[in-house]
Design an enzyme around this catalytic site. Structure first.
Site, PDB file in Angstrom:
ATOM      1  N   GLU A  47       0.823  -1.229   0.000  1.00  0.00           N
ATOM      2  CA  GLU A  47       0.000   0.000   0.000  1.00  0.00           C
ATOM      3  C   GLU A  47       0.855   1.277   0.000  1.00  0.00           C
ATOM      4  OE1 GLU A  47      -1.432   1.889   3.398  1.00  0.00           O
ATOM      5  OE2 GLU A  47      -1.094   0.197   4.746  1.00  0.00           O
ATOM      6  N   LYS A  83      -2.957  -1.581  15.849  1.00  0.00           N
ATOM      7  CA  LYS A  83      -2.453  -0.785  16.968  1.00  0.00           C
ATOM      8  C   LYS A  83      -3.542  -0.605  17.991  1.00  0.00           C
ATOM      9  CE  LYS A  83       1.078   1.903  14.749  1.00  0.00           C
ATOM     10  NZ  LYS A  83       0.933   2.148  13.326  1.00  0.00           N
TER      11      LYS A  83
HETATM   12  N1  PSU Z   1      -2.658   1.643  10.843  1.00  0.00           N
HETATM   13  C1  PSU Z   1      -1.338   1.602  11.004  1.00  0.00           C
HETATM   14  N2  PSU Z   1      -0.541   2.141  10.046  1.00  0.00           N
HETATM   15  C2  PSU Z   1      -1.061   2.716   8.910  1.00  0.00           C
HETATM   16  C3  PSU Z   1      -2.474   2.740   8.754  1.00  0.00           C
HETATM   17  C4  PSU Z   1      -3.220   2.182   9.731  1.00  0.00           C
HETATM   18  O1  PSU Z   1      -0.858   1.091  12.003  1.00  0.00           O
HETATM   19  O2  PSU Z   1      -0.297   3.221   8.066  1.00  0.00           O
HETATM   20  C5  PSU Z   1      -3.062   3.323   7.500  1.00  0.00           C
HETATM   21  C6  PSU Z   1      -3.422   2.210   6.508  1.00  0.00           C
HETATM   22  O3  PSU Z   1      -3.231   2.699   5.199  1.00  0.00           O
HETATM   23  C7  PSU Z   1      -4.912   2.022   6.769  1.00  0.00           C
HETATM   24  C8  PSU Z   1      -5.343   3.426   7.075  1.00  0.00           C
HETATM   25  O4  PSU Z   1      -5.609   1.456   5.682  1.00  0.00           O
HETATM   26  O5  PSU Z   1      -4.281   3.987   7.829  1.00  0.00           O
HETATM   27  C9  PSU Z   1      -6.638   3.441   7.840  1.00  0.00           C
HETATM   28  O6  PSU Z   1      -7.105   4.749   7.928  1.00  0.00           O
HETATM   29  P1  PSU Z   1      -8.571   5.026   8.529  1.00  0.00           P
HETATM   30  O7  PSU Z   1      -8.470   4.655   9.973  1.00  0.00           O
HETATM   31  O8  PSU Z   1      -8.798   6.485   8.285  1.00  0.00           O
HETATM   32  O9  PSU Z   1      -9.520   4.142   7.762  1.00  0.00           O
END
Ligand code: PSU
Ligand code: MN
Length: 300
Positions: free
Chosen positions: A24, A159
């Site tokens: 990604e 996390k």
């Molecule tokens: N969690 C992590 N590292 C990340 C992300 C999430 O520990 O880099 C990133 C990933 O790309 C995930 C996105 O798909 O954040 C999720 O964002 P949101 O919570 O806004 O959906």
């Protein structure tokens, strides 16, 4: 598909039936600082190849849904950082229509991987149900995508900026199998401990590949979550990391951080609060996930 652009190397690997894994780009533009983000992204591609898989780093460039980027494109995404739009499912139609760039989240990367015919994808952590979601309704689109797009996502758990218990409940409701690689306990990204159980423990890439084949043969539409614990030598002290997460969450509340800004804010704050330590762990666990994803793709 008119809007899809598969790089020459990735297209060749797919045509020859060689293993391919998706990577990604939100993690590059929004998840880590420059220049470590670019270095990590390029190392991920190298590690994929060393483990027998062609890497397809995914992003939206000039309105094209790209599977497979050049080094220059990765460098651009890393340098541009947060000025590149974070792109999840809802953003793709607008970015395509406008011919703009986007750094793809787990959800958007799964979509583009599936369009390209890629079935395995490695990242660090997924989005999930945020703490306090019972009032904010902040639930990542990543979970919905896992429910209906047939791509296996290899991650180090989630996390604890998230509510891990609610995240597992949501995945259960939407029928997404959660696998622990070599463990029955859901790993919590920086540590191998969360206190929550995964659905199934599997100990080999072949076992995981067999489950993916069965899911495909059953005609089930969704993906699978493969959680791979951070290697012990790179794990963080739970007390240290949890204190940083609690403080970051507190500050996010105070500053009224909302919506798509929440996850990048928390990631950056946790990294600051732990000095470089959490970033170093983060990079190591991503490498570990890329190697496993490559082996699963090879076993498929
Ligand atoms: N969690 C992590 N590292 C990340 C992300 C999430 O520990 O880099 C990133 C990933 O790309 C995930 C996105 O798909 O954040 C999720 O964002 P949101 O919570 O806004 O959906
Ligand atoms: Mn959200």
């Amino acid at each position: 598909m008119k809007h899809l652009e598969i790089s020459k190397q990735v297209r060749k690997a797919l045509k020859e039936g060689r293993p391919v894994i998706a990577l990604e780009s939100t993690i590059i533009s929004h998840g880590m600082p420059y220049p470590q983000n670019v270095e990590t992204a390029l190392n991920c591609e190298r590690i994929a190849r060393e483990n027998g898989a062609e890497p397809a780093t995914v992003a939206v460039i000039g309105g094209k849904l790209c599977a497979g980027l050049t080094e220059d494109q990765i460098e651009y995404l890393g340098k541009a950082g947060q000025s590149v739009q974070k792109a999840s499912r809802r953003d793709l139609p607008v970015l395509v229509a406008r011919g703009q760039d986007g750094a793809t989240t787990v959800a958007a990367t799964m979509i583009i991987a599936a369009m390209a015919g890629i079935r395995v994808f490695a990242t660090g952590g997924i989005g999930g149900v945020h703490r306090g979601a019972e009032t904010t309704m902040d639930i990542s689109a990543d979970l919905e995508e896992l429910a209906h797009t047939p791509v296996a996502v290899v991650c180090a758990g989630a996390k604890s900026i998230l509510d891990l218990g609610l995240t597992l409940e949501y995945l259960e409701t939407r029928g997404v199998p959660v696998i622990g690689y070599g463990t029955k306990e859901l790993p919590a990204f920086y540590t191998d401990r969360s206190g929550f159980e995964v659905d199934y423990r599997m100990d080999t890439p072949e076992e995981i590949a067999a489950a993916l084949r069965a899911q495909h043969h059953l005609g089930f539409p969704g993906g699978m979550l493969i959680t791979n614990p951070i290697p012990a030598e790179y794990a963080m002290e739970p007390g240290v990391i949890n204190a940083a997460i609690d403080q970051a969450l507190h500050e996010a509340g105070e500053q009224g951080i909302k919506g798509k800004a929440t996850t990048p804010f928390l990631l950056a704050r946790v990294a600051e609060l732990t000095g470089g330590d959490s970033l170093a762990s983060n990079i190591r666990l991503v490498y570990n996930n890329v190697a496993l994803a490559a082996k699963i793709a090879a076993a498929l």
